[in-house]
Design an enzyme around this catalytic site. Sequence first.
Site, short mmCIF file in Angstrom:
data_model
loop_
_atom_site.label_atom_id
_atom_site.label_comp_id
_atom_site.label_asym_id
_atom_site.label_seq_id
_atom_site.Cartn_x
_atom_site.Cartn_y
_atom_site.Cartn_z
NE ARG A 28 62.51 81.66 60.30
CZ ARG A 28 61.55 81.30 61.13
NH1 ARG A 28 60.34 81.77 60.99
NH2 ARG A 28 61.81 80.48 62.14
NE ARG A 37 60.25 79.88 54.37
CZ ARG A 37 58.96 79.95 54.08
NH1 ARG A 37 58.58 80.19 52.85
NH2 ARG A 37 58.06 79.78 55.02
CG ASP A 74 61.36 70.68 58.93
OD1 ASP A 74 61.96 71.62 59.47
OD2 ASP A 74 60.47 70.02 59.50
CE1 TYR A 150 56.76 70.19 65.88
CE2 TYR A 150 58.28 68.37 66.20
CZ TYR A 150 57.97 69.72 66.31
OH TYR A 150 58.89 70.58 66.87
O1 1CP Z 1 60.01 79.62 57.09
C1 1CP Z 1 61.08 79.14 57.45
O2 1CP Z 1 62.12 79.48 56.89
C2 1CP Z 1 60.98 78.16 58.57
C3 1CP Z 1 62.18 77.93 59.43
C4 1CP Z 1 62.68 76.49 59.29
C5 1CP Z 1 63.93 76.09 58.80
C6 1CP Z 1 65.05 76.98 58.33
C7 1CP Z 1 61.94 75.31 59.57
C8 1CP Z 1 60.56 75.22 60.04
N1 1CP Z 1 62.76 74.21 59.26
C9 1CP Z 1 63.97 74.63 58.79
C10 1CP Z 1 65.08 73.78 58.30
C11 1CP Z 1 65.56 72.68 59.15
N2 1CP Z 1 64.83 72.06 60.13
C12 1CP Z 1 66.82 72.02 59.06
C13 1CP Z 1 67.89 72.23 57.99
C14 1CP Z 1 68.60 73.51 58.04
C15 1CP Z 1 69.78 73.69 58.95
O3 1CP Z 1 69.89 73.09 60.03
O4 1CP Z 1 70.60 74.52 58.58
C16 1CP Z 1 66.85 71.06 60.09
C17 1CP Z 1 68.02 70.14 60.46
C18 1CP Z 1 65.59 71.08 60.74
C19 1CP Z 1 65.20 70.18 61.81
C20 1CP Z 1 63.92 70.36 62.55
N3 1CP Z 1 62.70 70.82 62.11
C21 1CP Z 1 63.77 69.98 63.91
C22 1CP Z 1 64.86 69.35 64.76
C23 1CP Z 1 65.85 70.33 65.26
C24 1CP Z 1 65.31 71.38 66.20
O5 1CP Z 1 65.42 72.56 65.85
O6 1CP Z 1 64.81 71.03 67.29
C25 1CP Z 1 62.44 70.27 64.30
C26 1CP Z 1 61.80 70.05 65.65
C27 1CP Z 1 61.76 70.78 63.13
C28 1CP Z 1 60.32 71.17 63.02
C29 1CP Z 1 60.13 72.57 62.57
N4 1CP Z 1 60.54 73.04 61.35
C30 1CP Z 1 60.27 74.38 61.24
C31 1CP Z 1 59.61 74.78 62.43
C32 1CP Z 1 59.12 76.17 62.73
C33 1CP Z 1 59.53 73.65 63.26
C34 1CP Z 1 58.85 73.56 64.61
C35 1CP Z 1 59.77 73.78 65.76
C36 1CP Z 1 59.00 73.72 67.08
O7 1CP Z 1 58.03 72.97 67.24
O8 1CP Z 1 59.40 74.49 67.97
#
Ligand code: 1CP
Length: 341
Positions: A28, A37, A74, A150
């Site tokens: 974002r 998106r 994700d 989760y």
């Molecule tokens: O609406 C949106 O655009 C949501 C934002 C978003 C994005 C861009 C989410 C929601 N996921 C992702 C993509 C994503 N997630 C990637 C690929 C993109 C990249 O890295 O460029 C990857 C590797 C993840 C991994 C992910 N998802 C993790 C592990 C890494 C980390 O950040 O700790 C986790 C915990 C998630 C869960 C998740 N996905 C999204 C949200 C808001 C959450 C929850 C995070 C939380 O509980 O704080």
Amino acid sequence: MTDKIFLKALQGEVLPKPPVWLMRQAGRYLEEYRQVREKAGSFLNLCYAPELAAEVTLQPIRRFGFDASILFADILVVPDALGQKVTFESGEGPRLEPITDLTGLKQLDLALVDEKFNSVAETVRLLRAGLPKETTLIGFCGSPWTVATYMVAGKGTVNQGPARMAAYSDPEFFGQLIDILVEASIDYLSRQVEAGAEVLQLFDSWSGSLPEVEFERWVIEPTARIVSALRTKYPDVPIIGFPRGAGPLYQRYIEAIDVQGVSVDETISASWARDHLQSKVTVQGNVDSFALMAGGDALKAQVEGVMEAWSKGPYVFNLGHGIQQFTPVAHVEQMLKWVRG
Ligand code: 1CP
């Protein structure tokens, strides 16, 4: 032999300038991401639409020329594909129908995953065809512990309390949940490799909430099973582990698991990582994502700190955790100038 500097670093080569990419580099903070998106509708639709997912993966590569590209998907694709109900509410993060006991496990089915895992694999195929030849493609999944936090709570939590409680009070249930995730993760990552992923990263974002004995049982043991299965099938595909928040247990993690790289969070001092991790594996990290958002002298000091501490061994320049939503693009550009000279 490879010309890709990210692969060279993971093979242990010490390079004049490190390869660089950023966790959550698609997202974002980029205007062009927000547009796609919106077009995709829901977040999971975007994950399962190969053309769109490939497009947002490529956006930060075009803009910044990172040395590695991480598949857009994700970690919650895995529970979704297994049959748990998963949604992403805008501004609120993920919501799942919680699974809290053996009866709840019955809704999960390893035979259900084909369609969803294959559409992610299709994204990987498009990316291998569309990426510049010098850019390495990273596939990924969440580690079982973090994904389970989760699945049990039904949402993100500050302290992972529901999963920790389940692990203590119903280890039979929790162990079976972890076993399902181990199998599903091996399947999912194998499909990514078959489709063209060149490196794999395992995200264990919440491993820092477990005491040592539980860390061994729920982080090390299942992750080691996934890594050894993949090592056997794909001996040449490097794997990076990211036990975020593990503190001194980072050392135990790299001793017990056959990873080639370890992603280090910002709470670990770069000199400690050099002394205790870098002699065995390639280190990746670990600038604070808030320093990147703040920019200026605070950021410069961190960039220099990492490069000074790690430059005599193999390393990958990255953040300690994902990029923050309100990070100015100009700060990313500035950081790249400092890193690449
Ligand atoms: O609406 C949106 O655009 C949501 C934002 C978003 C994005 C861009 C989410 C929601 N996921 C992702 C993509 C994503 N997630 C990637 C690929 C993109 C990249 O890295 O460029 C990857 C590797 C993840 C991994 C992910 N998802 C993790 C592990 C890494 C980390 O950040 O700790 C986790 C915990 C998630 C869960 C998740 N996905 C999204 C949200 C808001 C959450 C929850 C995070 C939380 O509980 O704080």
